[in-house]
Design a protein around this motif. Structure first.
Motif, mmCIF file in Angstrom:
data_model
loop_
_atom_site.group_PDB
_atom_site.id
_atom_site.type_symbol
_atom_site.label_atom_id
_atom_site.label_comp_id
_atom_site.label_asym_id
_atom_site.label_seq_id
_atom_site.Cartn_x
_atom_site.Cartn_y
_atom_site.Cartn_z
ATOM 1 N N THR A 117 0.676 -1.338 0.145
ATOM 2 C CA THR A 117 0.078 0.133 -0.055
ATOM 3 C C THR A 117 0.904 1.084 -0.048
ATOM 4 N N ILE A 118 0.384 2.410 -1.283
ATOM 5 C CA ILE A 118 1.559 3.531 -1.127
ATOM 6 C C ILE A 118 0.652 4.366 -0.544
ATOM 7 N N THR A 119 1.101 5.003 0.829
ATOM 8 C CA THR A 119 0.636 5.917 1.589
ATOM 9 C C THR A 119 0.399 7.763 0.316
ATOM 10 N N PHE A 120 0.070 8.488 -0.439
ATOM 11 C CA PHE A 120 0.322 9.616 -1.326
ATOM 12 C C PHE A 120 -0.628 10.325 0.293
ATOM 13 N N VAL A 121 0.433 11.999 0.216
ATOM 14 C CA VAL A 121 -0.282 12.609 0.698
ATOM 15 C C VAL A 121 -0.367 14.192 0.178
ATOM 16 N N CYS A 122 -1.385 15.100 0.039
ATOM 17 C CA CYS A 122 -1.966 16.270 -0.592
ATOM 18 C C CYS A 122 -1.437 16.967 0.344
ATOM 19 N N PRO A 123 -0.557 17.825 0.283
ATOM 20 C CA PRO A 123 -0.472 18.862 1.179
ATOM 21 C C PRO A 123 -2.113 20.107 1.106
ATOM 22 N N ASN A 124 -2.325 20.446 -0.322
ATOM 23 C CA ASN A 124 -2.879 20.424 -1.099
ATOM 24 C C ASN A 124 -4.020 19.728 -1.306
ATOM 25 N N PRO A 125 -5.097 20.317 -0.389
ATOM 26 C CA PRO A 125 -6.026 18.936 -0.423
ATOM 27 C C PRO A 125 -6.821 18.699 -1.139
ATOM 28 N N TYR A 126 -7.779 19.142 -2.390
ATOM 29 C CA TYR A 126 -8.325 19.322 -3.314
ATOM 30 C C TYR A 126 -8.150 18.456 -4.473
ATOM 31 N N LYS A 127 -9.101 18.432 -5.163
ATOM 32 C CA LYS A 127 -9.306 18.100 -6.940
ATOM 33 C C LYS A 127 -8.755 19.165 -7.799
ATOM 34 N N HIS A 128 -8.217 18.894 -8.340
ATOM 35 C CA HIS A 128 -7.897 19.670 -10.132
ATOM 36 C C HIS A 128 -8.896 19.238 -11.225
ATOM 37 N N THR A 129 -8.603 20.248 -11.787
ATOM 38 C CA THR A 129 -9.364 19.802 -13.083
ATOM 39 C C THR A 129 -8.105 20.341 -13.877
ATOM 40 N N LYS A 130 -8.268 20.266 -15.507
ATOM 41 C CA LYS A 130 -7.462 20.578 -16.438
ATOM 42 C C LYS A 130 -6.930 22.085 -16.226
ATOM 43 N N GLU A 131 -5.875 23.145 -16.935
ATOM 44 C CA GLU A 131 -5.806 23.864 -17.266
ATOM 45 C C GLU A 131 -6.886 24.704 -18.208
ATOM 46 N N PHE A 132 -7.825 25.352 -17.669
ATOM 47 C CA PHE A 132 -8.851 26.464 -19.184
ATOM 48 C C PHE A 132 -7.651 27.855 -19.277
ATOM 49 N N THR A 133 -8.365 28.130 -20.374
ATOM 50 C CA THR A 133 -7.811 29.555 -20.175
ATOM 51 C C THR A 133 -8.860 29.763 -20.772
ATOM 52 N N ALA A 134 -8.425 31.223 -20.344
ATOM 53 C CA ALA A 134 -10.130 32.523 -20.994
ATOM 54 C C ALA A 134 -9.576 33.764 -21.223
ATOM 55 N N GLN A 135 -9.402 34.215 -22.682
ATOM 56 C CA GLN A 135 -9.621 35.810 -22.831
ATOM 57 C C GLN A 135 -10.471 36.596 -22.714
ATOM 58 N N PHE A 136 -9.929 37.918 -22.126
ATOM 59 C CA PHE A 136 -10.382 39.005 -22.275
ATOM 60 C C PHE A 136 -10.790 39.976 -23.221
ATOM 61 N N LYS A 137 -12.430 40.498 -23.323
ATOM 62 C CA LYS A 137 -12.804 40.732 -24.666
ATOM 63 C C LYS A 137 -13.019 42.987 -24.022
ATOM 64 N N ASN A 138 -12.128 43.752 -24.680
ATOM 65 C CA ASN A 138 -12.602 44.975 -24.223
ATOM 66 C C ASN A 138 -12.227 45.113 -22.962
ATOM 67 N N ASP A 139 -11.130 44.443 -21.995
ATOM 68 C CA ASP A 139 -11.193 44.469 -20.907
ATOM 69 C C ASP A 139 -11.593 43.793 -19.811
ATOM 70 N N PHE A 140 -13.232 43.277 -20.323
ATOM 71 C CA PHE A 140 -14.093 42.487 -18.994
ATOM 72 C C PHE A 140 -14.461 40.848 -19.416
ATOM 73 N N LEU A 141 -14.078 40.429 -18.460
ATOM 74 C CA LEU A 141 -14.102 38.905 -18.916
ATOM 75 C C LEU A 141 -15.325 38.272 -17.543
ATOM 76 N N THR A 142 -16.228 37.396 -17.907
ATOM 77 C CA THR A 142 -16.930 36.299 -16.917
ATOM 78 C C THR A 142 -16.880 35.487 -17.135
#
Length: 482
Positions: A117-142
Protein backbone atom coordinates in the motif's frame (compact mmCIF):
# COMPACT_ATOMS: atom_id res chain seq x y z
CA UNK A 1 -10.91 -4.03 -16.02
CA UNK A 2 -7.50 -3.37 -14.45
CA UNK A 3 -6.85 0.16 -13.20
CA UNK A 4 -3.65 1.99 -12.39
CA UNK A 5 -2.47 5.59 -12.01
CA UNK A 6 0.12 8.03 -13.29
CA UNK A 7 2.43 10.01 -11.01
CA UNK A 8 4.67 12.92 -12.00
CA UNK A 9 3.59 12.37 -15.60
CA UNK A 10 4.73 8.71 -15.61
CA UNK A 11 2.72 5.50 -15.63
CA UNK A 12 4.22 2.09 -14.91
CA UNK A 13 2.83 -0.87 -16.82
CA UNK A 14 3.67 -3.31 -14.02
CA UNK A 15 1.63 -1.43 -11.37
CA UNK A 16 -2.01 -2.42 -10.88
CA UNK A 17 -4.29 -0.53 -8.49
CA UNK A 18 -5.66 -2.89 -5.86
CA UNK A 19 -9.04 -2.84 -4.21
CA UNK A 20 -9.65 -2.06 -0.60
CA UNK A 21 -9.03 1.36 0.86
CA UNK A 22 -10.75 4.08 -1.14
CA UNK A 23 -10.09 7.75 -1.71
CA UNK A 24 -12.22 10.00 0.45
CA UNK A 25 -15.10 11.80 -1.26
CA UNK A 26 -13.86 15.17 0.01
CA UNK A 27 -10.86 16.66 1.75
CA UNK A 28 -11.00 16.14 5.52
CA UNK A 29 -12.40 19.02 7.55
CA UNK A 30 -11.75 19.79 11.20
CA UNK A 31 -14.34 21.73 13.19
CA UNK A 32 -12.93 23.94 15.90
CA UNK A 33 -15.49 24.19 18.68
CA UNK A 34 -15.72 26.62 21.56
CA UNK A 35 -17.16 25.03 24.67
CA UNK A 36 -18.73 27.40 27.17
CA UNK A 37 -19.37 25.97 30.64
CA UNK A 38 -23.07 25.84 31.42
CA UNK A 39 -24.07 26.14 27.75
CA UNK A 40 -25.32 22.99 26.03
CA UNK A 41 -23.10 21.73 23.22
CA UNK A 42 -20.59 24.14 21.70
CA UNK A 43 -20.16 27.04 19.30
CA UNK A 44 -18.62 26.44 15.89
CA UNK A 45 -15.62 28.78 16.02
CA UNK A 46 -13.89 27.93 12.72
CA UNK A 47 -13.26 25.18 10.19
CA UNK A 48 -9.91 23.95 8.88
CA UNK A 49 -9.40 21.90 5.74
CA UNK A 50 -6.69 19.38 6.51
CA UNK A 51 -4.28 17.52 4.23
CA UNK A 52 -5.74 14.68 2.22
CA UNK A 53 -4.31 11.18 2.75
CA UNK A 54 -4.68 8.59 -0.01
CA UNK A 55 -3.76 5.01 0.78
CA UNK A 56 -3.56 3.14 -2.49
CA UNK A 57 -3.12 -0.67 -2.52
CA UNK A 58 -1.05 -1.87 -5.47
CA UNK A 59 -0.01 -5.11 -7.09
CA UNK A 60 3.35 -5.42 -8.83
CA UNK A 61 3.22 -7.74 -11.80
CA UNK A 62 6.73 -9.24 -11.97
CA UNK A 63 8.30 -12.10 -13.92
CA UNK A 64 9.76 -13.63 -10.78
CA UNK A 65 11.00 -12.64 -7.32
CA UNK A 66 14.31 -11.33 -8.65
CA UNK A 67 12.48 -9.14 -11.14
CA UNK A 68 10.21 -7.94 -8.34
CA UNK A 69 13.21 -6.67 -6.34
CA UNK A 70 14.37 -4.66 -9.35
CA UNK A 71 10.89 -3.24 -9.86
CA UNK A 72 10.82 -2.12 -6.23
CA UNK A 73 13.94 -0.05 -6.90
CA UNK A 74 12.28 1.41 -9.97
CA UNK A 75 9.23 2.29 -7.83
CA UNK A 76 11.42 4.19 -5.38
CA UNK A 77 13.07 6.20 -8.18
CA UNK A 78 9.61 7.02 -9.57
CA UNK A 79 7.62 7.79 -6.44
CA UNK A 80 10.06 9.59 -4.13
CA UNK A 81 10.05 13.27 -5.13
CA UNK A 82 11.12 16.44 -3.38
CA UNK A 83 7.94 18.35 -4.23
CA UNK A 84 4.28 17.40 -4.78
CA UNK A 85 3.66 15.98 -8.26
CA UNK A 86 0.56 15.27 -10.33
CA UNK A 87 -1.30 12.11 -9.35
CA UNK A 88 -4.04 10.90 -11.72
CA UNK A 89 -6.08 7.72 -11.26
CA UNK A 90 -7.49 5.74 -14.21
CA UNK A 91 -10.95 5.67 -12.65
CA UNK A 92 -10.91 9.46 -12.19
CA UNK A 93 -9.05 10.69 -15.29
CA UNK A 94 -10.40 14.26 -15.24
CA UNK A 95 -9.12 15.05 -11.74
CA UNK A 96 -5.58 15.80 -10.61
CA UNK A 97 -4.18 15.45 -7.09
CA UNK A 98 -0.84 16.98 -6.06
CA UNK A 99 0.89 14.49 -3.81
CA UNK A 100 4.08 13.18 -2.26
CA UNK A 101 4.59 9.68 -0.91
CA UNK A 102 4.85 9.26 2.85
CA UNK A 103 6.20 6.47 5.00
CA UNK A 104 7.47 3.21 3.52
CA UNK A 105 6.18 0.70 1.00
CA UNK A 106 6.39 -2.83 2.32
CA UNK A 107 5.86 -5.41 -0.42
CA UNK A 108 4.42 -8.84 0.36
CA UNK A 109 5.51 -11.58 -2.04
CA UNK A 110 2.70 -13.69 -3.52
CA UNK A 111 4.01 -16.06 -6.22
CA UNK A 112 5.14 -13.71 -9.04
CA UNK A 113 3.24 -10.76 -7.63
CA UNK A 114 4.09 -8.22 -4.96
CA UNK A 115 1.42 -6.43 -2.97
CA UNK A 116 1.58 -3.37 -0.75
CA UNK A 117 0.00 0.00 0.00
CA UNK A 118 1.36 3.39 -1.06
CA UNK A 119 0.52 6.33 1.19
CA UNK A 120 0.14 9.58 -0.73
CA UNK A 121 -0.06 12.88 1.16
CA UNK A 122 -1.69 15.85 -0.57
CA UNK A 123 -0.59 19.11 1.13
CA UNK A 124 -3.03 20.84 -1.22
CA UNK A 125 -6.10 18.75 -0.31
CA UNK A 126 -8.31 19.61 -3.28
CA UNK A 127 -8.89 17.82 -6.57
CA UNK A 128 -8.01 19.84 -9.66
CA UNK A 129 -9.17 19.81 -13.26
CA UNK A 130 -7.07 20.40 -16.33
CA UNK A 131 -6.01 24.00 -16.91
CA UNK A 132 -8.55 26.32 -18.54
CA UNK A 133 -7.69 29.51 -20.43
CA UNK A 134 -9.98 32.45 -21.14
CA UNK A 135 -9.35 35.69 -23.05
CA UNK A 136 -10.58 39.12 -21.94
CA UNK A 137 -12.66 41.08 -24.44
CA UNK A 138 -12.55 44.87 -24.24
CA UNK A 139 -10.93 44.51 -20.79
CA UNK A 140 -13.88 42.55 -19.38
CA UNK A 141 -14.39 38.85 -18.69
CA UNK A 142 -16.97 36.63 -17.01
CA UNK A 143 -15.95 33.14 -15.86
CA UNK A 144 -18.16 30.40 -14.50
CA UNK A 145 -16.20 28.35 -11.98
CA UNK A 146 -17.88 24.94 -11.80
CA UNK A 147 -15.64 23.77 -8.98
CA UNK A 148 -16.94 23.35 -5.44
CA UNK A 149 -13.90 25.14 -3.97
CA UNK A 150 -12.33 28.49 -4.73
CA UNK A 151 -9.75 28.44 -7.53
CA UNK A 152 -6.51 30.37 -7.86
CA UNK A 153 -6.14 32.18 -11.21
CA UNK A 154 -3.08 33.51 -13.04
CA UNK A 155 -3.66 36.67 -15.09
CA UNK A 156 -1.27 37.44 -17.94
CA UNK A 157 -1.26 40.91 -19.51
CA UNK A 158 0.59 41.71 -22.72
CA UNK A 159 1.29 45.44 -22.59
CA UNK A 160 0.03 47.36 -25.63
CA UNK A 161 0.56 50.95 -24.43
CA UNK A 162 2.99 52.53 -21.97
CA UNK A 163 1.38 52.29 -18.54
CA UNK A 164 2.00 53.56 -15.03
CA UNK A 165 -0.20 50.90 -13.45
CA UNK A 166 -2.25 47.77 -14.01
CA UNK A 167 -5.33 46.79 -11.98
CA UNK A 168 -7.74 43.85 -11.98
CA UNK A 169 -10.99 44.13 -10.01
CA UNK A 170 -13.74 41.55 -9.46
CA UNK A 171 -17.46 41.83 -8.72
CA UNK A 172 -16.79 41.93 -4.96
CA UNK A 173 -14.52 44.97 -5.32
CA UNK A 174 -11.49 42.85 -4.50
CA UNK A 175 -8.58 44.07 -6.57
CA UNK A 176 -4.89 43.70 -7.29
CA UNK A 177 -2.82 46.60 -8.59
CA UNK A 178 0.79 47.17 -9.50
CA UNK A 179 2.19 50.67 -10.02
CA UNK A 180 0.10 53.81 -9.54
CA UNK A 181 -2.39 55.91 -11.53
CA UNK A 182 -1.77 59.60 -12.05
CA UNK A 183 -3.94 62.70 -11.89
CA UNK A 184 -4.07 64.04 -15.44
CA UNK A 185 -4.76 67.57 -14.14
CA UNK A 186 -1.70 67.68 -11.88
CA UNK A 187 0.69 64.93 -12.91
CA UNK A 188 2.24 63.37 -15.99
CA UNK A 189 3.93 60.05 -16.67
CA UNK A 190 7.62 59.75 -17.43
CA UNK A 191 10.03 57.03 -18.54
CA UNK A 192 12.17 56.15 -15.54
CA UNK A 193 14.30 53.57 -17.32
CA UNK A 194 15.09 54.68 -20.87
CA UNK A 195 16.58 51.96 -23.07
CA UNK A 196 19.88 53.46 -24.16
CA UNK A 197 21.93 50.54 -25.51
CA UNK A 198 20.85 47.08 -26.67
CA UNK A 199 23.29 44.70 -28.31
CA UNK A 200 22.73 41.00 -29.05
CA UNK A 201 24.96 38.24 -30.36
CA UNK A 202 24.11 38.71 -34.03
CA UNK A 203 26.93 40.99 -35.23
CA UNK A 204 30.46 42.08 -34.32
CA UNK A 205 30.32 45.31 -36.31
CA UNK A 206 30.74 48.52 -34.27
CA UNK A 207 32.62 46.61 -31.56
CA UNK A 208 36.28 47.44 -30.89
CA UNK A 209 38.99 45.22 -29.45
CA UNK A 210 39.13 45.22 -25.66
CA UNK A 211 42.40 46.34 -24.09
CA UNK A 212 42.82 44.75 -20.67
CA UNK A 213 41.10 42.06 -18.61
CA UNK A 214 41.49 41.15 -14.96
CA UNK A 215 44.35 38.80 -14.14
CA UNK A 216 45.36 38.02 -17.69
CA UNK A 217 45.58 39.08 -21.32
CA UNK A 218 43.30 39.71 -24.26
CA UNK A 219 43.78 36.94 -26.82
CA UNK A 220 41.80 34.96 -29.37
CA UNK A 221 38.59 36.09 -31.03
CA UNK A 222 34.80 36.10 -30.83
CA UNK A 223 32.23 34.84 -33.28
CA UNK A 224 28.44 35.27 -33.24
CA UNK A 225 25.86 32.54 -33.81
CA UNK A 226 22.85 34.84 -34.19
CA UNK A 227 21.95 34.49 -30.54
CA UNK A 228 25.19 34.97 -28.61
CA UNK A 229 28.80 36.10 -28.55
CA UNK A 230 31.01 33.01 -28.24
CA UNK A 231 34.77 32.43 -28.17
CA UNK A 232 36.14 31.23 -31.50
CA UNK A 233 39.61 30.93 -29.95
CA UNK A 234 41.14 31.80 -26.57
CA UNK A 235 44.63 32.48 -27.93
CA UNK A 236 47.81 30.72 -26.91
CA UNK A 237 47.93 29.15 -23.44
CA UNK A 238 49.53 31.30 -20.76
CA UNK A 239 49.99 30.88 -17.03
CA UNK A 240 46.94 33.09 -16.38
CA UNK A 241 43.62 34.13 -17.87
CA UNK A 242 43.41 34.58 -21.62
CA UNK A 243 40.56 35.05 -24.05
CA UNK A 244 38.79 37.45 -26.42
CA UNK A 245 37.43 40.84 -25.41
CA UNK A 246 35.49 43.55 -27.25
CA UNK A 247 34.14 46.94 -26.16
CA UNK A 248 31.74 49.62 -27.31
CA UNK A 249 31.23 53.22 -26.19
CA UNK A 250 27.86 54.69 -25.28
CA UNK A 251 26.50 57.78 -26.99
CA UNK A 252 26.35 59.67 -23.70
CA UNK A 253 28.02 59.60 -20.29
CA UNK A 254 25.56 58.20 -17.75
CA UNK A 255 25.36 59.06 -14.06
CA UNK A 256 22.34 56.95 -13.15
CA UNK A 257 22.06 53.71 -15.09
CA UNK A 258 21.08 50.05 -15.15
CA UNK A 259 23.37 47.59 -16.95
CA UNK A 260 22.29 44.00 -17.44
CA UNK A 261 23.54 41.03 -19.40
CA UNK A 262 22.51 37.45 -20.09
CA UNK A 263 25.16 34.73 -19.74
CA UNK A 264 25.31 31.00 -20.37
CA UNK A 265 27.98 29.24 -18.28
CA UNK A 266 27.49 25.46 -18.42
CA UNK A 267 30.41 23.12 -17.75
CA UNK A 268 30.07 19.59 -19.12
CA UNK A 269 32.61 18.17 -16.65
CA UNK A 270 34.09 19.06 -13.26
CA UNK A 271 37.38 19.72 -15.01
CA UNK A 272 36.10 22.56 -17.20
CA UNK A 273 36.94 26.09 -16.07
CA UNK A 274 36.35 29.57 -17.40
CA UNK A 275 34.59 32.89 -17.01
CA UNK A 276 32.13 35.26 -18.71
CA UNK A 277 32.54 38.92 -17.78
CA UNK A 278 31.09 42.33 -18.54
CA UNK A 279 33.15 45.35 -17.51
CA UNK A 280 31.74 48.84 -16.99
CA UNK A 281 34.20 51.51 -18.18
CA UNK A 282 34.59 55.25 -17.57
CA UNK A 283 35.57 57.85 -20.18
CA UNK A 284 39.25 57.00 -19.70
CA UNK A 285 38.69 53.31 -20.32
CA UNK A 286 39.17 52.37 -16.67
CA UNK A 287 36.97 49.73 -15.08
CA UNK A 288 34.35 51.07 -12.68
CA UNK A 289 32.43 47.82 -12.26
CA UNK A 290 32.21 44.18 -13.27
CA UNK A 291 29.52 41.52 -13.75
CA UNK A 292 30.88 37.98 -13.95
CA UNK A 293 29.97 34.30 -13.80
CA UNK A 294 32.93 31.95 -13.50
CA UNK A 295 34.05 28.49 -12.48
CA UNK A 296 37.63 28.32 -11.19
CA UNK A 297 37.29 25.20 -9.06
CA UNK A 298 36.30 26.90 -5.81
CA UNK A 299 33.22 26.17 -3.68
CA UNK A 300 33.15 22.51 -4.71
CA UNK A 301 33.60 23.32 -8.42
CA UNK A 302 30.71 25.76 -8.34
CA UNK A 303 29.86 28.56 -10.73
CA UNK A 304 30.39 31.77 -8.78
CA UNK A 305 28.53 34.98 -9.60
CA UNK A 306 30.24 38.34 -9.04
CA UNK A 307 29.18 41.97 -9.03
CA UNK A 308 32.05 44.28 -8.07
CA UNK A 309 32.48 48.08 -7.96
CA UNK A 310 35.91 49.47 -8.85
CA UNK A 311 38.06 52.60 -8.81
CA UNK A 312 41.26 51.74 -10.67
CA UNK A 313 42.84 55.10 -9.88
CA UNK A 314 42.81 54.48 -6.12
CA UNK A 315 42.68 50.67 -6.20
CA UNK A 316 39.47 50.63 -4.17
CA UNK A 317 36.85 48.00 -4.82
CA UNK A 318 33.59 46.94 -3.18
CA UNK A 319 32.31 43.39 -3.63
CA UNK A 320 28.52 43.41 -3.77
CA UNK A 321 28.08 39.76 -4.76
CA UNK A 322 30.61 36.94 -4.82
CA UNK A 323 28.83 33.65 -4.20
CA UNK A 324 27.72 30.33 -5.73
CA UNK A 325 24.21 31.11 -4.47
CA UNK A 326 22.54 29.84 -1.32
CA UNK A 327 24.35 26.51 -1.73
CA UNK A 328 27.24 25.11 -3.71
CA UNK A 329 26.74 24.23 -7.39
CA UNK A 330 23.37 25.98 -7.48
CA UNK A 331 24.33 28.03 -10.55
CA UNK A 332 26.33 25.31 -12.34
CA UNK A 333 23.88 25.04 -15.21
CA UNK A 334 23.61 28.80 -15.49
CA UNK A 335 21.56 30.66 -18.04
CA UNK A 336 20.34 33.92 -16.64
CA UNK A 337 20.78 37.58 -15.89
CA UNK A 338 23.36 39.71 -14.07
CA UNK A 339 22.48 43.33 -13.31
CA UNK A 340 24.00 46.42 -11.75
CA UNK A 341 21.98 49.59 -11.18
CA UNK A 342 23.00 52.97 -9.77
CA UNK A 343 20.61 55.76 -8.82
CA UNK A 344 21.54 58.74 -6.65
CA UNK A 345 24.58 56.92 -5.29
CA UNK A 346 22.67 53.74 -4.38
CA UNK A 347 23.84 50.55 -6.11
CA UNK A 348 21.62 47.50 -6.55
CA UNK A 349 23.00 44.18 -7.80
CA UNK A 350 21.03 41.17 -8.97
CA UNK A 351 21.81 37.70 -10.31
CA UNK A 352 19.16 35.13 -11.25
CA UNK A 353 18.64 32.12 -13.48
CA UNK A 354 15.96 32.24 -16.18
CA UNK A 355 13.48 29.43 -16.84
CA UNK A 356 13.23 29.35 -20.63
CA UNK A 357 9.85 27.55 -20.49
CA UNK A 358 8.03 29.96 -18.16
CA UNK A 359 10.13 33.09 -18.71
CA UNK A 360 10.43 33.52 -14.94
CA UNK A 361 13.56 34.27 -12.92
CA UNK A 362 14.52 31.99 -10.04
CA UNK A 363 17.37 31.16 -7.62
CA UNK A 364 18.06 34.89 -7.35
CA UNK A 365 20.57 36.83 -5.26
CA UNK A 366 20.25 40.52 -4.38
CA UNK A 367 22.60 43.07 -2.84
CA UNK A 368 22.46 46.82 -2.17
CA UNK A 369 25.14 49.37 -1.33
CA UNK A 370 24.96 53.10 -0.66
CA UNK A 371 28.09 54.93 -1.78
CA UNK A 372 27.97 57.67 0.86
CA UNK A 373 31.60 58.61 0.32
CA UNK A 374 31.15 58.91 -3.46
CA UNK A 375 34.06 56.52 -3.96
CA UNK A 376 32.48 54.86 -6.98
CA UNK A 377 30.77 57.79 -8.70
CA UNK A 378 32.49 57.76 -12.11
CA UNK A 379 30.15 58.13 -15.06
CA UNK A 380 29.53 55.13 -17.30
CA UNK A 381 31.01 55.59 -20.78
CA UNK A 382 31.40 52.11 -22.31
CA UNK A 383 30.94 48.37 -21.82
CA UNK A 384 33.44 45.58 -22.46
CA UNK A 385 32.76 41.84 -22.98
CA UNK A 386 35.18 39.04 -22.17
CA UNK A 387 35.22 35.24 -22.24
CA UNK A 388 38.21 33.63 -20.58
CA UNK A 389 40.05 30.34 -20.21
CA UNK A 390 42.67 29.73 -17.52
CA UNK A 391 46.21 28.60 -18.34
CA UNK A 392 46.12 25.29 -20.24
CA UNK A 393 43.05 23.92 -18.46
CA UNK A 394 39.97 22.69 -20.32
CA UNK A 395 37.69 25.65 -20.96
CA UNK A 396 33.94 25.62 -20.33
CA UNK A 397 32.24 23.98 -23.31
CA UNK A 398 29.01 26.03 -23.31
CA UNK A 399 29.75 29.62 -22.40
CA UNK A 400 28.30 32.71 -24.07
CA UNK A 401 27.18 36.32 -23.69
CA UNK A 402 23.72 36.68 -25.22
CA UNK A 403 22.69 40.26 -24.75
CA UNK A 404 23.79 43.52 -23.13
CA UNK A 405 21.37 46.35 -22.33
CA UNK A 406 22.02 49.72 -20.74
CA UNK A 407 19.19 51.86 -19.41
CA UNK A 408 19.49 55.53 -18.56
CA UNK A 409 17.66 56.19 -15.28
CA UNK A 410 15.89 59.54 -15.47
CA UNK A 411 15.18 61.52 -12.32
CA UNK A 412 11.60 62.73 -11.98
CA UNK A 413 10.27 66.03 -10.79
CA UNK A 414 7.56 66.10 -8.10
CA UNK A 415 4.62 65.87 -10.53
CA UNK A 416 5.86 62.90 -12.56
CA UNK A 417 4.73 59.27 -12.15
CA UNK A 418 6.92 56.53 -13.71
CA UNK A 419 5.82 54.10 -16.36
CA UNK A 420 6.18 50.54 -15.07
CA UNK A 421 5.88 48.79 -18.43
CA UNK A 422 6.23 49.45 -22.14
CA UNK A 423 4.65 47.81 -25.23
CA UNK A 424 5.86 44.23 -25.58
CA UNK A 425 6.35 43.76 -21.84
CA UNK A 426 4.36 41.16 -19.89
CA UNK A 427 2.72 41.65 -16.50
CA UNK A 428 1.57 38.60 -14.53
CA UNK A 429 -0.68 38.52 -11.45
CA UNK A 430 -0.01 35.05 -10.05
CA UNK A 431 -2.65 34.31 -7.41
CA UNK A 432 -1.39 30.72 -7.05
CA UNK A 433 2.08 31.68 -5.82
CA UNK A 434 1.04 35.15 -4.61
CA UNK A 435 3.52 36.95 -6.82
CA UNK A 436 3.52 39.89 -9.24
CA UNK A 437 5.87 39.73 -12.20
CA UNK A 438 7.03 42.03 -14.97
CA UNK A 439 8.88 40.21 -17.73
CA UNK A 440 9.37 37.20 -15.47
CA UNK A 441 10.87 39.15 -12.57
CA UNK A 442 9.07 39.49 -9.24
CA UNK A 443 8.01 43.11 -8.67
CA UNK A 444 6.01 42.91 -5.47
CA UNK A 445 7.79 46.16 -4.53
CA UNK A 446 5.34 47.89 -6.91
CA UNK A 447 2.23 46.34 -5.32
CA UNK A 448 -0.49 48.74 -4.23
CA UNK A 449 -0.93 48.67 -0.46
CA UNK A 450 -4.64 47.82 -0.64
CA UNK A 451 -4.30 45.15 -3.33
CA UNK A 452 -4.96 41.53 -2.36
CA UNK A 453 -4.48 38.09 -3.88
CA UNK A 454 -8.01 36.84 -4.55
CA UNK A 455 -9.65 33.62 -5.77
CA UNK A 456 -12.31 32.58 -8.26
CA UNK A 457 -15.52 31.96 -6.37
CA UNK A 458 -17.82 29.07 -7.25
CA UNK A 459 -20.22 30.03 -10.03
CA UNK A 460 -19.91 33.41 -11.82
CA UNK A 461 -16.91 35.76 -11.57
CA UNK A 462 -16.70 39.14 -13.30
CA UNK A 463 -13.39 40.92 -13.94
CA UNK A 464 -12.41 44.35 -15.22
CA UNK A 465 -8.95 45.57 -16.29
CA UNK A 466 -7.67 49.13 -15.88
CA UNK A 467 -6.50 51.27 -17.57
CA UNK A 468 -8.65 50.23 -20.52
CA UNK A 469 -7.02 49.63 -23.88
CA UNK A 470 -3.53 49.11 -22.46
CA UNK A 471 -3.45 45.32 -22.29
CA UNK A 472 -4.25 42.08 -24.06
CA UNK A 473 -5.22 39.86 -21.14
CA UNK A 474 -5.86 36.18 -20.56
CA UNK A 475 -6.42 34.12 -17.43
CA UNK A 476 -5.34 30.56 -16.63
CA UNK A 477 -6.93 28.49 -13.86
CA UNK A 478 -7.78 25.00 -12.69
CA UNK A 479 -11.15 24.33 -11.11
CA UNK A 480 -10.89 22.78 -7.68
CA UNK A 481 -13.17 20.33 -5.91
CA UNK A 482 -13.42 19.75 -2.18
Amino acid sequence: MLYSFSFNGIKKSYVISGRGKRRSAFAPVKRNLLIVPGVPGAYLESTDTEVRIIQQPITINAKDRLDERKLEEDLAAWLVTDQPAELIFDDEPDRVYYAVVDGSLDIEDIVNFGQGTITFVCPNPYKHTKEFTAQFKNDFLTIRNHGTAKAKPVFEMEVLQPTTYCMIENQDKEYMMIGQPYDVTKEQPYIREELFFDKRGNTLTEWSAGTTVDGGIVAGSFYVDGNAFRAKTYGANTAAWHGPSISMSLDELLTDFRVQTYFTVKSKTDKSFGRAELYLLNAGGQKIGKLAMKNIGTHGNSNVGEVILRDETTGNQHVMIQTPGIRERLWNNFYGILRLEREKGVYKAYIAMLDTKTGQYHTAWHAEFKDDGKVYDDQLAAVQLHLGAYAGLQWIEDIAIHRVTVYKINRPVSYEVPYIAQPGDTIVFDMVNEDLLINGESRVDLKDFGGEYFSLKSNLNDFRISPTGNFKTKVRYRERYK
